[in-house]
Design a protein around this motif. Sequence first.
Motif, PDB file in Angstrom:
ATOM      1  N   MET A   1     -13.881  -3.121  -6.223  1.00  0.00           N
ATOM      2  CA  MET A   1     -12.792  -3.793  -6.934  1.00  0.00           C
ATOM      3  C   MET A   1     -11.947  -4.593  -5.936  1.00  0.00           C
ATOM      4  SD  MET A   1      -9.695  -2.160  -9.204  1.00  0.00           S
ATOM      5  CE  MET A   1     -10.856  -1.279 -10.244  1.00  0.00           C
ATOM      6  N   GLN A   2     -11.682  -5.862  -6.293  1.00  0.00           N
ATOM      7  CA  GLN A   2     -10.912  -6.729  -5.409  1.00  0.00           C
ATOM      8  C   GLN A   2      -9.442  -6.316  -5.407  1.00  0.00           C
ATOM      9  OE1 GLN A   2     -11.290 -10.832  -6.350  1.00  0.00           O
ATOM     10  NE2 GLN A   2     -10.446 -11.550  -4.408  1.00  0.00           N
ATOM     11  N   GLU A   3      -8.851  -6.315  -4.218  1.00  0.00           N
ATOM     12  CA  GLU A   3      -7.446  -5.934  -4.085  1.00  0.00           C
ATOM     13  C   GLU A   3      -6.551  -7.022  -4.661  1.00  0.00           C
ATOM     14  OE1 GLU A   3      -4.857  -4.035  -0.468  1.00  0.00           O
ATOM     15  OE2 GLU A   3      -5.891  -5.929  -0.067  1.00  0.00           O
ATOM     16  N   GLY A   4      -5.609  -6.610  -5.509  1.00  0.00           N
ATOM     17  CA  GLY A   4      -4.687  -7.570  -6.100  1.00  0.00           C
ATOM     18  C   GLY A   4      -3.590  -7.964  -5.128  1.00  0.00           C
ATOM     19  N   LEU A   5      -2.854  -9.027  -5.484  1.00  0.00           N
ATOM     20  CA  LEU A   5      -1.793  -9.537  -4.619  1.00  0.00           C
ATOM     21  C   LEU A   5      -0.722  -8.479  -4.375  1.00  0.00           C
ATOM     22  CD1 LEU A   5      -0.475 -11.867  -3.088  1.00  0.00           C
ATOM     23  CD2 LEU A   5       0.565 -12.593  -5.257  1.00  0.00           C
ATOM     24  N   ARG A   6      -0.314  -7.771  -5.424  1.00  0.00           N
ATOM     25  CA  ARG A   6       0.728  -6.746  -5.293  1.00  0.00           C
ATOM     26  C   ARG A   6       0.286  -5.629  -4.353  1.00  0.00           C
ATOM     27  NH1 ARG A   6       5.193  -4.661  -7.890  1.00  0.00           N
ATOM     28  NH2 ARG A   6       5.331  -2.390  -7.997  1.00  0.00           N
ATOM     29  N   GLU A   7      -0.954  -5.178  -4.532  1.00  0.00           N
ATOM     30  CA  GLU A   7      -1.463  -4.098  -3.682  1.00  0.00           C
ATOM     31  C   GLU A   7      -1.579  -4.556  -2.234  1.00  0.00           C
ATOM     32  OE1 GLU A   7      -2.719  -4.909  -6.632  1.00  0.00           O
ATOM     33  OE2 GLU A   7      -1.976  -3.135  -7.698  1.00  0.00           O
ATOM     34  N   ARG A   8      -2.011  -5.806  -2.040  1.00  0.00           N
ATOM     35  CA  ARG A   8      -2.142  -6.316  -0.678  1.00  0.00           C
ATOM     36  C   ARG A   8      -0.789  -6.411   0.004  1.00  0.00           C
ATOM     37  NH1 ARG A   8      -4.707 -10.455  -1.776  1.00  0.00           N
ATOM     38  NH2 ARG A   8      -3.220 -12.171  -1.544  1.00  0.00           N
ATOM     39  N   LYS A   9       0.220  -6.863  -0.715  1.00  0.00           N
ATOM     40  CA  LYS A   9       1.565  -6.960  -0.130  1.00  0.00           C
ATOM     41  C   LYS A   9       2.115  -5.585   0.220  1.00  0.00           C
ATOM     42  CE  LYS A   9       3.198 -11.377  -1.952  1.00  0.00           C
ATOM     43  NZ  LYS A   9       4.233 -12.053  -2.776  1.00  0.00           N
ATOM     44  N   LYS A  10       1.869  -4.592  -0.642  1.00  0.00           N
ATOM     45  CA  LYS A  10       2.328  -3.234  -0.365  1.00  0.00           C
ATOM     46  C   LYS A  10       1.628  -2.671   0.866  1.00  0.00           C
ATOM     47  CE  LYS A  10       2.915  -0.320  -3.718  1.00  0.00           C
ATOM     48  NZ  LYS A  10       2.682   0.500  -4.938  1.00  0.00           N
ATOM     49  N   ARG A  11       0.331  -2.931   0.951  1.00  0.00           N
ATOM     50  CA  ARG A  11      -0.415  -2.437   2.118  1.00  0.00           C
ATOM     51  C   ARG A  11       0.087  -3.102   3.392  1.00  0.00           C
ATOM     52  NH1 ARG A  11      -4.423  -4.791   4.561  1.00  0.00           N
ATOM     53  NH2 ARG A  11      -4.954  -6.131   2.776  1.00  0.00           N
ATOM     54  N   GLN A  12       0.353  -4.394   3.343  1.00  0.00           N
ATOM     55  CA  GLN A  12       0.836  -5.115   4.514  1.00  0.00           C
ATOM     56  C   GLN A  12       2.231  -4.637   4.919  1.00  0.00           C
ATOM     57  OE1 GLN A  12       0.456  -9.139   3.084  1.00  0.00           O
ATOM     58  NE2 GLN A  12      -1.664  -9.356   3.804  1.00  0.00           N
ATOM     59  N   THR A  13       3.085  -4.377   3.933  1.00  0.00           N
ATOM     60  CA  THR A  13       4.430  -3.875   4.238  1.00  0.00           C
ATOM     61  C   THR A  13       4.341  -2.509   4.900  1.00  0.00           C
ATOM     62  OG1 THR A  13       5.413  -5.078   2.388  1.00  0.00           O
ATOM     63  CG2 THR A  13       6.649  -3.201   3.246  1.00  0.00           C
ATOM     64  N   ARG A  14       3.514  -1.639   4.349  1.00  0.00           N
ATOM     65  CA  ARG A  14       3.344  -0.301   4.920  1.00  0.00           C
ATOM     66  C   ARG A  14       2.847  -0.389   6.362  1.00  0.00           C
ATOM     67  NH1 ARG A  14      -0.054   3.925   5.936  1.00  0.00           N
ATOM     68  NH2 ARG A  14       0.645   5.979   5.188  1.00  0.00           N
ATOM     69  N   GLN A  15       1.875  -1.270   6.591  1.00  0.00           N
ATOM     70  CA  GLN A  15       1.321  -1.400   7.939  1.00  0.00           C
ATOM     71  C   GLN A  15       2.351  -1.957   8.910  1.00  0.00           C
ATOM     72  OE1 GLN A  15      -1.953  -0.321   8.815  1.00  0.00           O
ATOM     73  NE2 GLN A  15      -0.843  -0.443  10.759  1.00  0.00           N
ATOM     74  N   ARG A  16       3.159  -2.921   8.446  1.00  0.00           N
ATOM     75  CA  ARG A  16       4.178  -3.497   9.319  1.00  0.00           C
ATOM     76  C   ARG A  16       5.200  -2.437   9.720  1.00  0.00           C
ATOM     77  NH1 ARG A  16       6.264  -6.754   6.125  1.00  0.00           N
ATOM     78  NH2 ARG A  16       8.431  -6.081   5.861  1.00  0.00           N
ATOM     79  N   ILE A  17       5.621  -1.618   8.768  1.00  0.00           N
ATOM     80  CA  ILE A  17       6.593  -0.553   9.068  1.00  0.00           C
ATOM     81  C   ILE A  17       5.997   0.427  10.074  1.00  0.00           C
ATOM     82  CG2 ILE A  17       7.834   1.409   8.103  1.00  0.00           C
ATOM     83  CD1 ILE A  17       8.001  -0.189   5.453  1.00  0.00           C
TER      84      ILE A  17
END
Length: 226
Positions: A1-17
């Motif tokens: 399943m392709q990652e949606g925009l919302r999920e990708r942004k959440k993952r990126q925010t988590r990784q940045r923190i």
Amino acid sequence: MQEGLRERKKRQTRQRIADVAMGLFMTRGFDNVTVAEVARTADVSVNTVFNYFSTKEDLFADRQDVAVDLAPRVLRERGPGESVVRAFRRDFLDALGTRDWRYGLNAGADVFARIVGEAPSLAAKLRELGEERQRALAQALADELEADPDDLTPRLVASHILNTTRLLGDYSTRRQLAGEAWESIEPALRAQAEKAFDLLESGIGDLLAGKGAGDGHEPEHQDDEA
């Protein structure tokens, strides 16, 4: 399943923190950094940090879910006819050759260990994580063996394998902390790993067989004096 925009942004925010937190921990030490400082440096609110990480220790162990699943995954992905021990031998030696993080053989593992050594709460967190990993592997083994709940075999096997890989990782880290270059550590670690997995495969039943504790050290007997 392709990652949606919302999920990708959440993952990126988590990784940045997590990345910001680790940078601060490496620079100043775990106990000298607050969650508020992590939030400020990552340009998010404290509440946002806690939306992604339940505790400050979770900021450090940000890949704990992946780490817990690593051992069951090795079990699941073993080749046809490949034993459990051989699967872990193969996986450990692959990590050694690529310096992958999954057994603590990556560059910077010594820095990671130094931070943990200076923070009792982190040491406790990693012990808890190690116990969780062992339970996960034991359950995966029990499922494959269709073991009875009272059968200790899955727990014994999980304990032996994960303690072996932990001790091998500790061996590498100790030498890195002593200032040795990886080029001198790697061949010795590989030899130790081969010996360790040989021992797991053959068992320890014959270890010291025929060599009692007193061999070569017979006590002197003196006659009783009247």
